[in-house]
Scaffold this active site. Structure first.
Site, PDB file in Angstrom:
ATOM      1  N   ARG A 140     -20.102 -11.839  -4.764  1.00 18.69           N
ATOM      2  CA  ARG A 140     -18.655 -12.050  -4.712  1.00 18.69           C
ATOM      3  C   ARG A 140     -18.206 -12.098  -3.261  1.00 18.69           C
ATOM      4  O   ARG A 140     -18.475 -11.163  -2.501  1.00 18.69           O
ATOM      5  CB  ARG A 140     -17.952 -10.902  -5.447  1.00 18.69           C
ATOM      6  CG  ARG A 140     -16.450 -10.939  -5.286  1.00 18.69           C
ATOM      7  CD  ARG A 140     -15.726  -9.794  -6.029  1.00 18.69           C
ATOM      8  NE  ARG A 140     -14.302  -9.923  -5.788  1.00 18.69           N
ATOM      9  CZ  ARG A 140     -13.514  -8.972  -5.271  1.00 18.69           C
ATOM     10  NH1 ARG A 140     -14.011  -7.771  -4.976  1.00 18.69           N
ATOM     11  NH2 ARG A 140     -12.245  -9.202  -5.058  1.00 18.69           N
ATOM     12  N   HIS A 184      -8.049 -12.500  -0.480  1.00 19.83           N
ATOM     13  CA  HIS A 184      -8.378 -11.102  -0.193  1.00 19.83           C
ATOM     14  C   HIS A 184      -7.625 -10.702   1.087  1.00 19.83           C
ATOM     15  O   HIS A 184      -8.226 -10.439   2.117  1.00 19.83           O
ATOM     16  CB  HIS A 184      -9.893 -10.918  -0.061  1.00 19.83           C
ATOM     17  CG  HIS A 184     -10.377  -9.505  -0.242  1.00 19.83           C
ATOM     18  ND1 HIS A 184     -11.325  -9.146  -1.198  1.00 19.83           N
ATOM     19  CD2 HIS A 184     -10.044  -8.361   0.394  1.00 19.83           C
ATOM     20  CE1 HIS A 184     -11.553  -7.833  -1.111  1.00 19.83           C
ATOM     21  NE2 HIS A 184     -10.797  -7.331  -0.138  1.00 19.83           N
ATOM     22  N   GLU A 212      -6.581  -7.115  -5.558  1.00 21.02           N
ATOM     23  CA  GLU A 212      -5.736  -5.933  -5.408  1.00 21.02           C
ATOM     24  C   GLU A 212      -4.304  -6.227  -4.963  1.00 21.02           C
ATOM     25  O   GLU A 212      -3.886  -5.807  -3.873  1.00 21.02           O
ATOM     26  CB  GLU A 212      -6.388  -4.936  -4.438  1.00 21.02           C
ATOM     27  CG  GLU A 212      -7.774  -4.496  -4.886  1.00 21.02           C
ATOM     28  CD  GLU A 212      -8.379  -3.399  -4.010  1.00 21.02           C
ATOM     29  OE1 GLU A 212      -7.834  -3.144  -2.925  1.00 21.02           O
ATOM     30  OE2 GLU A 212      -9.378  -2.803  -4.436  1.00 21.02           O
ATOM     31  N   ASN A 240     -11.546  -3.019  -9.605  1.00 27.51           N
ATOM     32  CA  ASN A 240     -12.046  -2.355  -8.404  1.00 27.51           C
ATOM     33  C   ASN A 240     -11.830  -0.862  -8.612  1.00 27.51           C
ATOM     34  O   ASN A 240     -10.691  -0.416  -8.772  1.00 27.51           O
ATOM     35  CB  ASN A 240     -11.282  -2.820  -7.160  1.00 27.51           C
ATOM     36  CG  ASN A 240     -11.571  -4.281  -6.821  1.00 27.51           C
ATOM     37  OD1 ASN A 240     -12.376  -4.936  -7.488  1.00 27.51           O
ATOM     38  ND2 ASN A 240     -10.926  -4.789  -5.788  1.00 27.51           N
ATOM     39  N   TYR A 286     -12.855   3.079  -7.291  1.00 30.90           N
ATOM     40  CA  TYR A 286     -13.486   3.950  -6.305  1.00 30.90           C
ATOM     41  C   TYR A 286     -13.373   5.427  -6.642  1.00 30.90           C
ATOM     42  O   TYR A 286     -14.301   6.189  -6.427  1.00 30.90           O
ATOM     43  CB  TYR A 286     -12.874   3.706  -4.911  1.00 30.90           C
ATOM     44  CG  TYR A 286     -13.272   2.362  -4.342  1.00 30.90           C
ATOM     45  CD1 TYR A 286     -14.486   2.209  -3.679  1.00 30.90           C
ATOM     46  CD2 TYR A 286     -12.463   1.250  -4.502  1.00 30.90           C
ATOM     47  CE1 TYR A 286     -14.874   0.974  -3.174  1.00 30.90           C
ATOM     48  CE2 TYR A 286     -12.845   0.012  -4.001  1.00 30.90           C
ATOM     49  CZ  TYR A 286     -14.051  -0.125  -3.337  1.00 30.90           C
ATOM     50  OH  TYR A 286     -14.442  -1.338  -2.852  1.00 30.90           O
ATOM     51  N   GLU A 313     -15.563  -4.269  -7.655  1.00 26.98           N
ATOM     52  CA  GLU A 313     -15.888  -3.421  -6.499  1.00 26.98           C
ATOM     53  C   GLU A 313     -16.121  -1.993  -6.974  1.00 26.98           C
ATOM     54  O   GLU A 313     -15.379  -1.499  -7.821  1.00 26.98           O
ATOM     55  CB  GLU A 313     -14.739  -3.358  -5.470  1.00 26.98           C
ATOM     56  CG  GLU A 313     -14.537  -4.642  -4.695  1.00 26.98           C
ATOM     57  CD  GLU A 313     -13.396  -4.541  -3.677  1.00 26.98           C
ATOM     58  OE1 GLU A 313     -13.034  -3.415  -3.265  1.00 26.98           O
ATOM     59  OE2 GLU A 313     -12.860  -5.596  -3.308  1.00 26.98           O
TER      60      GLU A 313
HETATM   61  C1  PNW Z   1     -10.602  -2.110  -1.389  1.00 28.81           C
HETATM   62  N1  PNW Z   1      -7.189   3.416  -1.245  1.00 28.81           N
HETATM   63  O1  PNW Z   1      -9.485  -1.576  -0.770  1.00 28.81           O
HETATM   64  C2  PNW Z   1     -10.723  -3.514  -0.842  1.00 28.81           C
HETATM   65  O2  PNW Z   1     -10.703  -4.495  -1.838  1.00 28.81           O
HETATM   66  C3  PNW Z   1     -11.870  -3.715   0.100  1.00 28.81           C
HETATM   67  O3  PNW Z   1     -11.597  -4.804   0.924  1.00 28.81           O
HETATM   68  C4  PNW Z   1     -12.143  -2.431   0.857  1.00 28.81           C
HETATM   69  O4  PNW Z   1     -13.045  -2.560   1.897  1.00 28.81           O
HETATM   70  C5  PNW Z   1     -12.628  -1.423  -0.178  1.00 28.81           C
HETATM   71  O5  PNW Z   1     -11.678  -1.269  -1.216  1.00 28.81           O
HETATM   72  C6  PNW Z   1     -12.952  -0.039   0.383  1.00 28.81           C
HETATM   73  O6  PNW Z   1     -11.790   0.572   0.849  1.00 28.81           O
HETATM   74  C7  PNW Z   1      -8.988  -0.312  -0.940  1.00 28.81           C
HETATM   75  O7  PNW Z   1      -6.774   3.997  -0.198  1.00 28.81           O
HETATM   76  C8  PNW Z   1      -8.560   0.365   0.182  1.00 28.81           C
HETATM   77  O8  PNW Z   1      -7.032   3.973  -2.369  1.00 28.81           O
HETATM   78  C9  PNW Z   1      -7.974   1.587   0.080  1.00 28.81           C
HETATM   79  C10 PNW Z   1      -7.798   2.157  -1.158  1.00 28.81           C
HETATM   80  C11 PNW Z   1      -8.245   1.496  -2.309  1.00 28.81           C
HETATM   81  C12 PNW Z   1      -8.837   0.258  -2.179  1.00 28.81           C
END
Ligand code: PNW
Length: 491
Positions: A78, A124, A171, A318, A320, A388
């Site tokens: 991707r 993006h 996002e 995405n 995390y 992601e």
């Molecule tokens: C994503 N948060 O961004 C993006 O899609 C990527 O480009 C980035 O590198 C990746 O996650 C890692 O950060 C985020 O603060 C950035 O919760 C910050 C947050 C979530 C997603």
């Protein structure tokens, strides 16, 4: 050791990147500036002094990077297109830059020669600066959606004979909130951030959100009407959003706060893009209740377009981390954008949501991931592709290369998150069809600069030497074992 948890035998997996974070070559071959070029060169710096002028120099080293993809066993990759490489001034009457098209043709052809499926994100975060200057960029709902549609059409026309998998936006929540509420990302507008000189946190994020929703819808509609019949591809969107647990699990108000927080995170975009017509509403009700007229309405004509454009093929997720949400009393502030809640990484009893990583906002939360997958699938009813997922290891920003490549924390993070996917598929009946690890290589982590490393490949930013971390090949083994397990059980 517990037995290997299976994944579907045809599960698609690979790695992800984004143009501005890896490409560099910002002045080469006719590329126009984006709002991130401007933002990274502001004085005083708002990106820890970092910029994408060189980044990973992927523009010149993509073959070497794709050799890594091949070595890592990736089936799919991707990446995003830089709008201002393709249309330097961005607008619907502005010229196309053939050298930019040629670069992405080289990328796509190289992937296909290797048997790797290209997954292309149109946007993006790197809006052409010229559109921001011309009419305020995403703040101009009418103009920006027309220019985005034309940009999308150019991409389908030029690349759609070979690209089958499209993601309209990455996002939109981060674009709206970080760009126009907190001002932490380009274009850095905010009325609550001392570094920002312009902006209105009480209104701008909601306007920008509408521009993004309409832009997504137009790009989907254009694809469905004019390209899908011949190109037979798929289109979707990548939404971020954490899972939220109540801070006090015995307090109904905190349970409501957790749900509300997720509506402000995901429902804001997912409802108008995916389901609103079945619920008979556009935005989640709790958003309208809190924001009133500051949340822009959709006209009848716009609603008709949204209704038609909800025929998308997948939900790009995405994911995390997760958090706890606690309700607030009193009335919401006009600059609130999370649903009048407070968020925490520990609950009332002091229990952490997960293991801390190498960046403050991210703790490893696989069990919440499982709940999140089930919730999103059963609510929005689209096959999920995780577009992601990844993390930096604790202390990785200060490590030598030799230390960084021994990334045991990341290996465990991936294992636990793949287990959560298996559980969501086989125990919670969610349809999950693919996974992209963020990221193929360490890269420009936006306002955090180059210190925060999310890659499965270590990047030496002095020499631009690439070194695989342990997690890169570990992922390959994990996927192979899990997909084999699925075949053996016949599931
Ligand atoms: C994503 N948060 O961004 C993006 O899609 C990527 O480009 C980035 O590198 C990746 O996650 C890692 O950060 C985020 O603060 C950035 O919760 C910050 C947050 C979530 C997603």
């Amino acid at each position: 050791m517990s037995p290997t948890k299976p994944l579907p035998a045809d599960f698609e997996w690979g790695f992800a990147t984004a143009a501005y974070q890896v490409e560099g070559a910002v002045e080469e071959d006719g590329r126009g500036k984006s709002i991130w070029d401007t933002f990274c060169h502001l004085e005083p710096t708002r990106t820890k002094g970092a910029n994408g002028d060189i980044a990973c120099d992927h523009y010149h080293r993509y073959e070497e990077d794709f050799d890594l993809l091949t070595k890592y066993g990736a089936k799919a990759y991707r990446f995003s297109l830089s709008w201002s490489r393709i249309i330097p001034l961005g607008g619907r009457d502005d010229p196309i830059n053939e050298a930019g098209i040629a670069f992405y043709n080289r990328l796509i052809d190289s992937l296909l020669r290797r048997g790797i499926t290209p997954w292309v994100t149109l946007y993006h975060w790197d809006l052409p600066q010229a559109l921001h200057d011309r009419y305020g960029g995403w703040l101009n709902v009418e103009e920006s959606q027309k220019d985005f549609e034309r940009y999308a059409r150019v991409c389908y026309e030029r690349f759609g004979d070979r690209v089958r998998d499209w993601i309209t936006l990455n996002e939109p929540w981060i674009v709206s909130v970080f760009g126009y509420a907190t001002g932490g990302n380009a274009p850095g507008r905010s009325s609550i951030n001392e570094a920002a000189t312009e902006g209105d946190t009480s209104t701008e994020p909601w306007i920008v959100g509408k521009a993004l929703i309409m832009s997504h819808a137009r790009a989907v509609e254009a694809y469905n009407k004019d390209f899908r019949p011949s190109q037979k591809g798929r289109i979707g969107v990548s939404l971020n959003g954490d899972y939220y647990e109540p801070w006090d699990s015995d307090d109904q108000l905190d349970k409501d706060a957790a749900q509300r927080r997720m509506e402000f995170h995901i429902g804001w975009f997912a409802e108008p893009m995916l389901v609103f017509s079945s619920l008979g509403e556009d935005y989640p009700r709790c958003m309208r209740d809190q924001l009133g007229d500051r949340l822009p309405q959709f006209s009848e004509q716009e609603l008709a377009l949204l209704r038609s454009a909800k025929e998308i093929d997948f939900y790009g997720m995405n994911y995390y981390t997760s958090q706890y949400a606690r309700h607030k009393t009193g009335s919401p502030s006009k600059t609130d954008y999370i649903g009048h809640v407070e968020t925490f990484q520990e609950n009332k009893q002091g229990v952490s949501i997960g293991e801390p990583s190498g960046v403050h906002w991210l703790r490893s939360t696989p069990q919440c991931f499982r709940k999140h997958l089930a919730r999103v699938y059963h609510r929005y009813k689209k096959p999920i592709y995780i577009t992601e997922n990844g993390c930096p290891c604790p202390g990785e920003d200060k490590m030598t290369r030799e230390e960084s490549v021994q990334d045991a924390y990341r290996v465990k993070y991936f294992q636990d998150h793949l287990d959560a996917i298996s559980q969501a598929v086989y125990e919670d009946s969610a349809v999950i069809s693919g996974y992209f690890a963020w990221s193929l290589m360490d890269n420009l982590e936006w306002s955090d600069g180059y210190g925060v490393r999310f890659g499965v490949t270590h990047m030496d930013y002095e020499t631009l030497e690439r070194t695989p971390k342990r997690s890169a090949l570990a992922l390959k083994q994990m996927f192979e074992a899990r997909m084999k397990a699925s075949r053996n059980t016949g599931s």
